[in-house]
Motif scaffolding. Sequence first.
Motif, PDB file in Angstrom:
ATOM      1  N   ILE A 162       0.827  -1.213   0.000  1.00  7.12           N
ATOM      2  CA  ILE A 162       0.000   0.000   0.000  1.00  7.12           C
ATOM      3  C   ILE A 162       0.858   1.259   0.000  1.00  7.12           C
ATOM      4  N   GLY A 163       0.436   2.248  -0.793  1.00 12.96           N
ATOM      5  CA  GLY A 163       1.013   3.579  -0.737  1.00 12.96           C
ATOM      6  C   GLY A 163      -0.050   4.574  -0.287  1.00 12.96           C
ATOM      7  N   TRP A 164       0.367   5.557   0.500  1.00 15.08           N
ATOM      8  CA  TRP A 164      -0.578   6.603   0.914  1.00 15.08           C
ATOM      9  C   TRP A 164       0.164   7.907   1.152  1.00 15.08           C
ATOM     10  N   ALA A 165      -0.613   8.998   1.228  1.00 10.37           N
ATOM     11  CA  ALA A 165      -0.051  10.332   1.459  1.00 10.37           C
ATOM     12  C   ALA A 165      -0.847  10.970   2.595  1.00 10.37           C
ATOM     13  N   PRO A 166      -0.546  10.613   3.856  1.00 11.67           N
ATOM     14  CA  PRO A 166      -1.364  11.077   4.972  1.00 11.67           C
ATOM     15  C   PRO A 166      -1.312  12.578   5.218  1.00 11.67           C
ATOM     16  N   THR A 167      -0.336  13.273   4.644  1.00 12.31           N
ATOM     17  CA  THR A 167      -0.305  14.729   4.785  1.00 12.31           C
ATOM     18  C   THR A 167      -1.195  15.427   3.766  1.00 12.31           C
ATOM     19  N   ASN A 168      -1.719  14.680   2.814  1.00 14.93           N
ATOM     20  CA  ASN A 168      -2.531  15.265   1.748  1.00 14.93           C
ATOM     21  C   ASN A 168      -3.921  15.638   2.246  1.00 14.93           C
ATOM     22  N   ALA A 169      -4.397  16.824   1.869  1.00 12.71           N
ATOM     23  CA  ALA A 169      -5.682  17.318   2.357  1.00 12.71           C
ATOM     24  C   ALA A 169      -6.844  16.434   1.927  1.00 12.71           C
ATOM     25  N   SER A 170      -6.799  15.901   0.714  1.00 15.68           N
ATOM     26  CA  SER A 170      -7.899  15.059   0.249  1.00 15.68           C
ATOM     27  C   SER A 170      -7.959  13.746   1.025  1.00 15.68           C
ATOM     28  N   TYR A 202       4.075   8.666   0.873  1.00 14.97           N
ATOM     29  CA  TYR A 202       4.476   9.552  -0.210  1.00 14.97           C
ATOM     30  C   TYR A 202       4.105  10.987   0.141  1.00 14.97           C
ATOM     31  N   SER A 203       4.780  11.913  -0.495  1.00  9.74           N
ATOM     32  CA  SER A 203       4.538  13.320  -0.208  1.00  9.74           C
ATOM     33  C   SER A 203       3.306  13.860  -0.920  1.00  9.74           C
ATOM     34  N   SER A 204       2.831  13.153  -1.926  1.00  9.88           N
ATOM     35  CA  SER A 204       1.693  13.625  -2.709  1.00  9.88           C
ATOM     36  C   SER A 204       1.045  12.457  -3.430  1.00  9.88           C
ATOM     37  N   ASN A 205      -0.135  12.729  -4.004  1.00  3.83           N
ATOM     38  CA  ASN A 205      -0.801  11.716  -4.818  1.00  3.83           C
ATOM     39  C   ASN A 205       0.018  11.372  -6.060  1.00  3.83           C
ATOM     40  N   LEU A 206       0.658  12.386  -6.652  1.00  2.00           N
ATOM     41  CA  LEU A 206       1.456  12.136  -7.848  1.00  2.00           C
ATOM     42  C   LEU A 206       2.605  11.174  -7.573  1.00  2.00           C
ATOM     43  N   VAL A 335      -2.395   7.880  16.016  1.00  2.00           N
ATOM     44  CA  VAL A 335      -2.081   6.541  15.517  1.00  2.00           C
ATOM     45  C   VAL A 335      -0.676   6.482  14.897  1.00  2.00           C
ATOM     46  N   GLY A 336      -0.035   7.640  14.768  1.00  2.00           N
ATOM     47  CA  GLY A 336       1.313   7.655  14.228  1.00  2.00           C
ATOM     48  C   GLY A 336       1.407   7.876  12.731  1.00  2.00           C
ATOM     49  N   ALA A 337       0.289   8.239  12.084  1.00  2.00           N
ATOM     50  CA  ALA A 337       0.323   8.511  10.648  1.00  2.00           C
ATOM     51  C   ALA A 337       0.936   9.869  10.350  1.00  2.00           C
ATOM     52  N   LEU A 338       0.857  10.782  11.323  1.00  2.00           N
ATOM     53  CA  LEU A 338       1.470  12.106  11.228  1.00  2.00           C
ATOM     54  C   LEU A 338       2.344  12.319  12.456  1.00  2.00           C
ATOM     55  N   PRO A 339       3.399  13.108  12.331  1.00  2.00           N
ATOM     56  CA  PRO A 339       4.263  13.369  13.487  1.00  2.00           C
ATOM     57  C   PRO A 339       3.556  14.230  14.531  1.00  2.00           C
TER      58      PRO A 339
END
Length: 339
Positions: A162-170, A202-206, A335-339
Amino acid sequence: MTAARTGRRLAALGLGLLLAAGLPACSGDDDSLTIYTGREQSLVQPLLEQFAEETGVPIRVRYGDTAEMAATILEEGEASPADVFFAQDAGALGALDAQGLLRELPASTLDQVPERFRAADGDWVGVSGRSRVVAYSTERVDPSELPATILGYASPEWSGRIGWAPTNASFQAFVTALRLIEGEEVARTWLEGIIANDPVEYSSNLTAIDGIADGEVDVAFVNHYYLYVMRDEEGPEYPVDNAYLTGGDPGALVNAAGAGILRTSDSVSDAERFLEFLLSEEAQTYFAEETHEYPLVEGIAVDEHLVPLDELDPPDIDLGDLDDLQGTLTLLQDVGALP
């Protein structure tokens, strides 16, 4: 992600150019229209430049993460130099609206967009739509093995895939929707399950989409249009496709990028002109053809590769209810997804 692909993408999309093509940093010390935006610069800067050129309205643009921009406006309060907040998702607009920071928009603006894509109190309006999807590798994943619900990706069989971007607003707006629909504990359990599956951040969806193409992950949680941005660059053989969830699943959220005018703005007339521009045939066609989003004004042709907006099966929620951004950020941190 390969260095070659990264270089091509940066060159093609203009990433890393914080304020390019004559758009200076905002200071709020002149009569220009100051826009705070959480949209990616590479996607919307040409549109903003077009507005300035066609109207003669000088603009100053501050780019950043949508949550960051909303927090900045909240912190600045009455002293904010921002005239317009052009957000990546409706939840951030709702958060400002809940604090009384947005002014009511003209009915002529609001009435151009379906009710579900504008604020119930008329304080913000959606300008383009986007669906949450699960992007997947067409080389390593058979669509039949994809779970029917977003909750299924917490299963151990997806460990390391799995890839994800937890900092992304969407993504954060999706988590807010998950909390609203399934409850706080289900959302927490799902996030913990995803983290237990050792996702690649990842830092972004792209970059998440590129991670799939490069074999780093098999799936990623993204908005639908990033795939088409990459196909524009890489060609139709790009080895990634979108899976749309159905049945009102939280992972099928259809959100809106939108805009509102700050109550403290002293450039209301120009701000209203900007919102009208975003809903014009010219801008709506840009969203359809250049960023591959869903235009929200009736009569604008949608990208033929997209599932029609009225055929999507999203959860039935008021986008204005996605305003508990802070609650979602707190959960992601817990949960540790963000610092």
